[in-house]
Design a protein around this motif. Structure first.
Motif, PDB file in Angstrom:
ATOM      1  N   GLU A   1       0.853  -1.186   0.000  1.00  8.89           N
ATOM      2  CA  GLU A   1       0.000   0.000   0.000  1.00  8.89           C
ATOM      3  C   GLU A   1       0.886   1.232   0.000  1.00  8.89           C
ATOM      4  OE1 GLU A   1      -3.009   0.060   2.952  1.00  8.89           O
ATOM      5  OE2 GLU A   1      -3.643   2.107   2.508  1.00  8.89           O
ATOM      6  N   GLU A   2       0.773   2.013  -1.070  1.00 11.08           N
ATOM      7  CA  GLU A   2       1.556   3.227  -1.215  1.00 11.08           C
ATOM      8  C   GLU A   2       0.712   4.446  -0.872  1.00 11.08           C
ATOM      9  OE1 GLU A   2       3.850   1.519  -5.201  1.00 11.08           O
ATOM     10  OE2 GLU A   2       3.177   3.594  -5.093  1.00 11.08           O
ATOM     11  N   SER A   3       1.375   5.491  -0.429  1.00 11.62           N
ATOM     12  CA  SER A   3       0.696   6.754  -0.171  1.00 11.62           C
ATOM     13  C   SER A   3       1.702   7.883  -0.244  1.00 11.62           C
ATOM     14  CB  SER A   3       0.017   6.739   1.198  1.00 11.62           C
ATOM     15  OG  SER A   3       0.972   6.557   2.223  1.00 11.62           O
ATOM     16  N   GLY A   4       1.185   9.108  -0.357  1.00 12.48           N
ATOM     17  CA  GLY A   4       2.046  10.280  -0.256  1.00 12.48           C
ATOM     18  C   GLY A   4       2.265  11.064  -1.523  1.00 12.48           C
ATOM     19  N   GLY A   5       1.784  10.581  -2.648  1.00 11.22           N
ATOM     20  CA  GLY A   5       1.970  11.335  -3.878  1.00 11.22           C
ATOM     21  C   GLY A   5       1.089  12.571  -3.912  1.00 11.22           C
ATOM     22  N   GLY A   6       1.268  13.387  -4.942  1.00 11.35           N
ATOM     23  CA  GLY A   6       0.448  14.575  -5.078  1.00 11.35           C
ATOM     24  C   GLY A   6       1.072  15.595  -5.995  1.00 11.35           C
ATOM     25  N   LEU A   7       0.516  16.802  -5.926  1.00  6.47           N
ATOM     26  CA  LEU A   7       0.987  17.927  -6.737  1.00  6.47           C
ATOM     27  C   LEU A   7       1.793  18.870  -5.849  1.00  6.47           C
ATOM     28  CD1 LEU A   7       0.932  19.724  -9.303  1.00  6.47           C
ATOM     29  CD2 LEU A   7      -1.228  20.670  -8.428  1.00  6.47           C
ATOM     30  N   VAL A   8       2.969  19.241  -6.319  1.00  7.82           N
ATOM     31  CA  VAL A   8       3.825  20.133  -5.545  1.00  7.82           C
ATOM     32  C   VAL A   8       4.540  21.085  -6.492  1.00  7.82           C
ATOM     33  CG1 VAL A   8       5.789  18.535  -5.582  1.00  7.82           C
ATOM     34  CG2 VAL A   8       5.582  20.184  -3.708  1.00  7.82           C
ATOM     35  N   GLN A   9       4.864  22.255  -6.016  1.00  8.47           N
ATOM     36  CA  GLN A   9       5.590  23.217  -6.835  1.00  8.47           C
ATOM     37  C   GLN A   9       7.074  22.869  -6.883  1.00  8.47           C
ATOM     38  OE1 GLN A   9       4.772  27.117  -5.228  1.00  8.47           O
ATOM     39  NE2 GLN A   9       2.851  27.278  -6.378  1.00  8.47           N
ATOM     40  N   PRO A  10       7.756  23.296  -7.929  1.00  7.81           N
ATOM     41  CA  PRO A  10       9.221  23.093  -7.972  1.00  7.81           C
ATOM     42  C   PRO A  10       9.886  23.634  -6.719  1.00  7.81           C
ATOM     43  CG  PRO A  10       8.420  23.847 -10.097  1.00  7.81           C
ATOM     44  CD  PRO A  10       7.252  23.939  -9.149  1.00  7.81           C
ATOM     45  N   GLY A  11      10.823  22.868  -6.199  1.00 11.03           N
ATOM     46  CA  GLY A  11      11.490  23.236  -4.955  1.00 11.03           C
ATOM     47  C   GLY A  11      10.823  22.685  -3.717  1.00 11.03           C
ATOM     48  N   GLY A  12       9.643  22.136  -3.879  1.00 18.37           N
ATOM     49  CA  GLY A  12       8.902  21.600  -2.755  1.00 18.37           C
ATOM     50  C   GLY A  12       9.338  20.202  -2.359  1.00 18.37           C
ATOM     51  N   SER A  13       8.613  19.642  -1.392  1.00 15.82           N
ATOM     52  CA  SER A  13       8.945  18.324  -0.850  1.00 15.82           C
ATOM     53  C   SER A  13       7.707  17.445  -0.766  1.00 15.82           C
ATOM     54  CB  SER A  13       9.536  18.460   0.558  1.00 15.82           C
ATOM     55  OG  SER A  13      10.733  19.207   0.555  1.00 15.82           O
ATOM     56  N   LEU A  14       7.948  16.155  -0.866  1.00 18.33           N
ATOM     57  CA  LEU A  14       6.922  15.139  -0.643  1.00 18.33           C
ATOM     58  C   LEU A  14       7.573  13.946   0.024  1.00 18.33           C
ATOM     59  CD1 LEU A  14       4.862  14.987  -3.997  1.00 18.33           C
ATOM     60  CD2 LEU A  14       4.017  15.768  -1.778  1.00 18.33           C
ATOM     61  N   ARG A  15       6.761  13.180   0.749  1.00 18.21           N
ATOM     62  CA  ARG A  15       7.255  11.952   1.359  1.00 18.21           C
ATOM     63  C   ARG A  15       6.344  10.813   0.948  1.00 18.21           C
ATOM     64  NH1 ARG A  15       6.924   9.285   6.885  1.00 18.21           N
ATOM     65  NH2 ARG A  15       8.963   8.346   7.256  1.00 18.21           N
ATOM     66  N   LEU A  16       6.917   9.820   0.301  1.00 14.50           N
ATOM     67  CA  LEU A  16       6.180   8.634  -0.105  1.00 14.50           C
ATOM     68  C   LEU A  16       6.365   7.534   0.934  1.00 14.50           C
ATOM     69  CD1 LEU A  16       7.081   8.439  -3.914  1.00 14.50           C
ATOM     70  CD2 LEU A  16       5.277   9.767  -2.780  1.00 14.50           C
ATOM     71  N   SER A  17       5.296   6.769   1.124  1.00 17.25           N
ATOM     72  CA  SER A  17       5.337   5.642   2.044  1.00 17.25           C
ATOM     73  C   SER A  17       4.824   4.397   1.346  1.00 17.25           C
ATOM     74  CB  SER A  17       4.469   5.915   3.275  1.00 17.25           C
ATOM     75  OG  SER A  17       4.899   7.053   3.978  1.00 17.25           O
ATOM     76  N   CYS A  18       5.348   3.256   1.741  1.00 19.11           N
ATOM     77  CA  CYS A  18       4.895   1.979   1.191  1.00 19.11           C
ATOM     78  C   CYS A  18       4.966   0.948   2.304  1.00 19.11           C
ATOM     79  CB  CYS A  18       5.761   1.569   0.022  1.00 19.11           C
ATOM     80  SG  CYS A  18       5.397  -0.076  -0.643  1.00 19.11           S
ATOM     81  N   ALA A  19       3.826   0.339   2.613  1.00 20.63           N
ATOM     82  CA  ALA A  19       3.772  -0.658   3.675  1.00 20.63           C
ATOM     83  C   ALA A  19       3.407  -2.006   3.083  1.00 20.63           C
ATOM     84  CB  ALA A  19       2.755  -0.245   4.727  1.00 20.63           C
ATOM     85  N   ALA A  20       4.147  -3.024   3.467  1.00 25.19           N
ATOM     86  CA  ALA A  20       3.905  -4.383   2.987  1.00 25.19           C
ATOM     87  C   ALA A  20       3.186  -5.176   4.055  1.00 25.19           C
ATOM     88  CB  ALA A  20       5.221  -5.056   2.630  1.00 25.19           C
ATOM     89  N   SER A  21       2.262  -6.022   3.623  1.00 29.43           N
ATOM     90  CA  SER A  21       1.539  -6.884   4.544  1.00 29.43           C
ATOM     91  C   SER A  21       1.330  -8.235   3.881  1.00 29.43           C
ATOM     92  CB  SER A  21       0.201  -6.249   4.932  1.00 29.43           C
ATOM     93  OG  SER A  21      -0.621  -6.075   3.792  1.00 29.43           O
ATOM     94  N   GLY A  22       0.968  -9.226   4.709  1.00 32.04           N
ATOM     95  CA  GLY A  22       0.748 -10.561   4.182  1.00 32.04           C
ATOM     96  C   GLY A  22       1.744 -11.549   4.752  1.00 32.04           C
ATOM     97  N   SER A  23       2.085 -12.548   3.965  1.00 29.98           N
ATOM     98  CA  SER A  23       3.000 -13.609   4.404  1.00 29.98           C
ATOM     99  C   SER A  23       4.439 -13.140   4.240  1.00 29.98           C
ATOM    100  CB  SER A  23       2.765 -14.870   3.584  1.00 29.98           C
ATOM    101  OG  SER A  23       1.445 -15.337   3.752  1.00 29.98           O
TER     102      SER A  23
END
Length: 117
Positions: free
Chosen positions: A5-27
């Motif tokens: 499950e990924e999250s954290g994307g979006g629209l940002v202006q040049p010079g800005g910041s974002l943080r993406l996350s990815c969580a794994a589950s299951g076996s």
């Protein structure tokens, strides 16, 4: 089976910041390498950054000094902190994990990152 499950994307202006996350589950019995890839329109998917279970990292030259990959082994999660974003960073970002004993890697569904003024 492993789900990502990924999250954290979006629209940002040049010079800005974002943080993406990815969580794994299951076996999951531990995860070897975890990484982030991206694919821009009309281009091939490319490696952005990856991190081993022991914490060794490597980055694409285009993101060195701006992006930081990290992981939380207890949560089976991987993160990508993206700073000083540029328009050329616009792409769909995918996480990829290589669980122990799985014999294959798994891909997330992708999250859109758009850098635009």
């Amino acid at each position: 089976q492993v789900q990502l499950e990924e999250s954290g994307g979006g629209l940002v202006q040049p010079g800005g910041s974002l943080r993406l996350s990815c969580a794994a589950s299951g076996s999951i019995f531990g995860i070897n390498t975890m990484g982030w890839y991206r694919q821009a329109p009309g281009k091939q998917r490319e490696l952005v950054a990856r991190i081993t279970e022991g914490g060794t990292t490597n980055y694409a030259d285009s993101v060195k000094g701006r992006f930081t990959i990290s992981r939380d082994n207890a949560k089976n999660a991987v993160y990508l902190q993206m700073n000083s974003l540029k328009t050329e960073d616009t792409a769909v970002y995918y996480c990829n994990v290589n669980p122990r004993l799985a014999g294959r890697t798994y891909w997330g569904q992708g999250t859109q990152v758009t850098v635009s003024s």
